[in-house]
Design a protein around this motif. Structure first.
Motif, mmCIF file in Angstrom:
data_model
loop_
_atom_site.group_PDB
_atom_site.id
_atom_site.type_symbol
_atom_site.label_atom_id
_atom_site.label_comp_id
_atom_site.label_asym_id
_atom_site.label_seq_id
_atom_site.Cartn_x
_atom_site.Cartn_y
_atom_site.Cartn_z
ATOM 1 N N GLY A 77 -2.354 -19.098 9.201
ATOM 2 C CA GLY A 77 -3.051 -20.372 9.225
ATOM 3 C C GLY A 77 -4.041 -20.512 8.087
ATOM 4 O O GLY A 77 -4.135 -21.560 7.455
ATOM 5 N N GLY A 119 -3.702 -23.206 5.083
ATOM 6 C CA GLY A 119 -4.785 -24.147 4.875
ATOM 7 C C GLY A 119 -5.345 -24.119 3.465
ATOM 8 O O GLY A 119 -5.856 -25.119 2.965
ATOM 9 N N TRP A 125 -0.280 -21.886 12.441
ATOM 10 C CA TRP A 125 -0.452 -21.886 10.983
ATOM 11 C C TRP A 125 0.081 -23.143 10.317
ATOM 12 O O TRP A 125 -0.445 -23.576 9.293
ATOM 13 C CB TRP A 125 0.187 -20.644 10.360
ATOM 14 N N ARG A 127 -2.187 -26.260 12.106
ATOM 15 C CA ARG A 127 -3.648 -26.100 12.016
ATOM 16 C C ARG A 127 -4.336 -26.591 13.290
ATOM 17 O O ARG A 127 -5.456 -27.099 13.266
ATOM 18 C CB ARG A 127 -4.208 -26.826 10.787
#
Length: 227
Positions: A88, A92, A176, A179
Motif C-alpha cells: 500500500g 501510494g 494496497w 488505499r
C-alpha cells in the motif's frame, strides 16, 4: 537509538528484490516449492536456497517437508499484514511495477491477500459492514456488533468456532490497490472460504486473482446491500 526492535534487519530481508518477489508470490496464501519461488524471483534454484535460509532464520517464512518435497509459506498472518501494508505504501508513492493487459484490472477487482479477500470488492464489503453498524472500530480495535454477529451467522459462518481460536476474529487490513481497508482476521478468512464454498468465486492457480461467476457477483452485491 540502539535499543528496541531491529527494524533494519527485517527491512533488509524484505528489501532484497529477489526475496521481495518471493514474499509477494506467497501472498496468494498457497505454499510453493523452492523451484516455483526461484521462477518468481528470476533466480536459479541453487541461489534460492540461500535466500530461503535467511528468510526462515529471520522468522518470515515457514519451511515444511512432505516426503521428498519441500514447501514454503509465510510464517504467519503478521508477516502478511506487513507485506500488504508495504504494498500500500509503495502504491501510494507511485512505486508500481508495470503490468499491461487484463491482469492488472482483475487484481484490483478481487484477489487473495494471504488468506482473505482483497481488492475493490473486499473494500466495498468492508465499507458496507461499517456503514450498517456490523463492525465497530474503537481504539484501533475492530469488533463485530450484535447486528454483525447475526449478519455473518446468516451468511453461514460458525462464529463460535472462530472465537475459540487464538487469532483475532476481526482485523483491519489496508488494501494496497484501493488505499482503503478490507476485512482480515479469522472472519476475513472464513468469509472468503464461504464465498468459495458457495461457488461464487474461484482462485486463479497461477495468480492471486479471485474470479467471480455471474451468480457470485450478484450474490456479493446482495451481501454488500443486505440489512
Amino acid at each position: 537509538m540502539k535499543e528496541g526492535p531491529d527494524i533494519a534487519h527485517i527491512a533488509s530481508l524484505i528489501g532484497d528484490p529477489a526475496r521481495a518477489n518471493m514474499l509477494t508470490a506467497l501472498m496468494a496464501g498457497k505454499a510453493l516449492t523452492p523451484s516455483e519461488l526461484a521462477l518468481e524471483a528470476g533466480i536459479t534454484v541453487q541461489t534460492v536456497s540461500s535466500h530461503l535460509g535467511k528468510l526462515e532464520h529471520g522468522g518470515l517464512l515457514r519451511l515444511r517437508k512432505q516426503g521428498r518435497h519441500k514447501y514454503v509459506s509465510l510464517a504467519n498472518d503478521d508477516v502478511a499484514h506487513v507485506l500488504e501494508a508495504l504494498m500500500g505504501l509503495a502504491a501510494g508513492m507511485g512505486h508500481l511495477r508495470t503490468r499491461t493487459g487484463p491482469k492488472n484490472a482483475a487484481l484490483r477487482q478481487a484477489r487473495v491477500c494471504y488468506n482473505h479477500l482483497a481488492g475493490d470488492k473486499a473494500t466495498r464489503l468492508f465499507d458496507s459492514m461499517m456503514e450498517r453498524g456490523f463492525l465497530s472500530l474503537s481504539d484501533e480495535s475492530l469488533t463485530l456488533t450484535p447486528a454483525g454477529t447475526r449478519f455473518v451467522q446468516d451468511f453461514g459462518i460458525d462464529l463460535a468456532a472462530l472465537e475459540a481460536k487464538r487469532t483475532p476474529v476481526c482485523r483491519e487490513c489496508l488494501d494496497w490497490s484501493e488505499r482503503r481497508s478490507h476485512l482480515a482476521g479469522s472472519l476475513g478468512r472464513a468469509m472468503l472460504h464461504r464465498i468459495e464454498e458457495l461457488g461464487w468465486a474461484t482462485r486463479d492457480p497461477k495468480t492471486r486473482v479471485v474470479g467471480f461467476t455471474p451468480r457470485g457477483a450478484v450474490g456479493l452485491e446482495d451481501l454488500i446491500s443486505r440489512r
